[in-house]
Design an enzyme around this catalytic site. Structure first.
Site: not given
Length: 424
Positions: A261, A276, A348, A351, A390
């Protein structure tokens, strides 16, 4: 995408939905184009009826020996007008299709209405954050101190937001991957898939990455292929364009893949460490379900992701995202947020979303009901099961010791050769 008939017949509800989602979609432009398209189609049908009647009259006149030149010329002009209107309707349809791909999904009625993450609703918590007798370090200090993370060489090899894991760091990431895949396949009923990590534009469009989020993606221009931002993309598209049997549903898929990404618009956020990244590893879960059972499947999927953190004994909480914080394709989303001691907050790590028939309408994926009725669109669900980088961050920070070493959770030890602790 949404059903065009629903948007047309529930314009004010659609307008309210867009406002709740903080989305600036040009609904008035869409409705105007839709009206123009339908008007053009009505005119086409009227002219075709007139042309058909004229053609019959030509035949009758010829049998009677009458001159048909004037009528034939009228039919020729009608034919040209029909073609003009057909072309106009097709052009309008193309604009409508492009707009429709940019309209977000409708939130489920149980989703809290809100502007952003501040309006998310906590559903539950698991575990108690550890009380340290010292100041806990952030994962990047732990990783560099243990010589298992190399941020400078990640930048040298690529650019910022790329990291090199080495030694025990690479071993831990591989162990976490295997733990997750084993749990999902042996305990949760998922079928493991090893999909391509390069996919075509049609596949990216099916799961809503295109056209709206093209700038967030990495593209191989020469081949019109895209590096996947998540395994959701190939897994959800496995049955694109197919009609499945209800007896074959639900389908559960999981996969480990690297994900890519650009993180467009996020510069300046979480620049330190691995939180990130442009490239990260993740185990993804995808489900294809009947509409009647999809929300039960969402609860189950979320629970499957939670089981990973429970096995690792890492505290977390589950929140239901508000309309303003929810992803473009989702009708309802649960975020799982893991406790990070260095930030003294939850962040987070997964999801889990039900997209209902939003993606299926793009992909053309349906199922045939058991009673043999008309084929219906399936519901698609996706969830992180979980983000490995993460998870590694959470493991390092929650299991750190005062001397800078990190204890390995018991559930993970068999996957890292019995290693019990990472030391400098």
């Amino acid at each position: 995408m949404l059903d065009a008939k629903w948007v047309r017949e529930h314009a004010e509800e659609a307008r309210e939905m867009l406002a709740n989602r903080n989305n600036d979609f040009p609904l008035d432009d869409y409705l105007a184009l839709d009206a123009q398209r339908r008007e053009a189609l009505v005119q086409v049908e009227e002219l075709k009826e007139k042309r058909n009647a004229g053609s019959k009259k030509v035949g009758t006149m010829r049998k009677a020996g009458e001159n048909t030149d004037a009528l034939m010329e009228e039919m020729r002009v009608l034919g040209e007008r029909v073609k003009e209107l057909d072309d106009k309707a097709a052009g309008i349809q193309g604009k409508l299709d492009d707009l429709a791909l940019r309209m977000p999904n409708r939130p489920h009625e149980t989703v809290p209405i809100g502007k952003d993450e501040e309006d998310n609703v906590e559903v539950r918590r698991w575990g108690t954050p550890k009380e340290f007798g010292f100041e806990p370090k952030p994962h990047w200090e732990l990783g560099e101190g243990l010589d298992i993370m190399d941020f400078e060489r990640g930048v040298k090899l690529a650019e910022s937001r790329f990291t090199v894991l080495k030694g025990a760091g690479a071993r831990l990431e591989r162990g976490l991957m295997n733990l997750m895949l084993d749990m999902h396949t042996t305990q949760h009923g998922f079928t493991e898939i090893a999909p391509p990590i390069l996919v075509n534009s049609t596949t990216m469009t099916g799961t809503c990455q295109l056209p709206k989020f093209a700038e967030d993606q990495y593209k191989v221009e020469k081949d019109d292929l895209w590096l996947i931002p998540t395994a959701e993309v190939p897994l959800t598209n496995l049955h694109a364009g197919e009609i499945l049997s209800e007896a074959d549903l639900p389908k559960y898929f999981c996969a480990f893949t690297p994900c890519f990404r650009r993180e467009a618009g996020s510069y300046g956020r979480d620049m330190r460490g691995m939180l990130r990244q442009h490239q990260f590893d993740k185990v993804e879960m995808v489900k294809l379900s009947t509409p009647e059972k999809s929300y039960d499947e969402l609860e189950h999927m979320t629970n499957c992701a939670e089981k990973i953190l429970q096995a690792l004994e890492i505290p977390y909480r589950v929140v239901c995202l508000s309309t303003g914080d929810m992803g473009f394709a989702a009708a309802k989303t649960y975020d799982i947020e893991v406790w990070l001691p260095s930030q003294n907050c939850y962040r987070e790590i997964s999801s889990c979303s039900n997209c209902e028939d939003f993606q299926a309408r793009r992909m053309g994926t349906k199922y045939r009901p058991a009673d043999g009725g008309k084929a219906r669109l399936i519901h698609t669900l996706n969830g992180s099961g979980i983000a490995i980088g993460r998870c590694l961050i959470a493991l390092l920070e929650n299991y750190q010791n005062e001397d800078g070493s990190v204890t390995i959770p018991k559930a993970l030890q068999p996957y890292v050769g019995g290693m019990e602790k990472v030391t400098a």
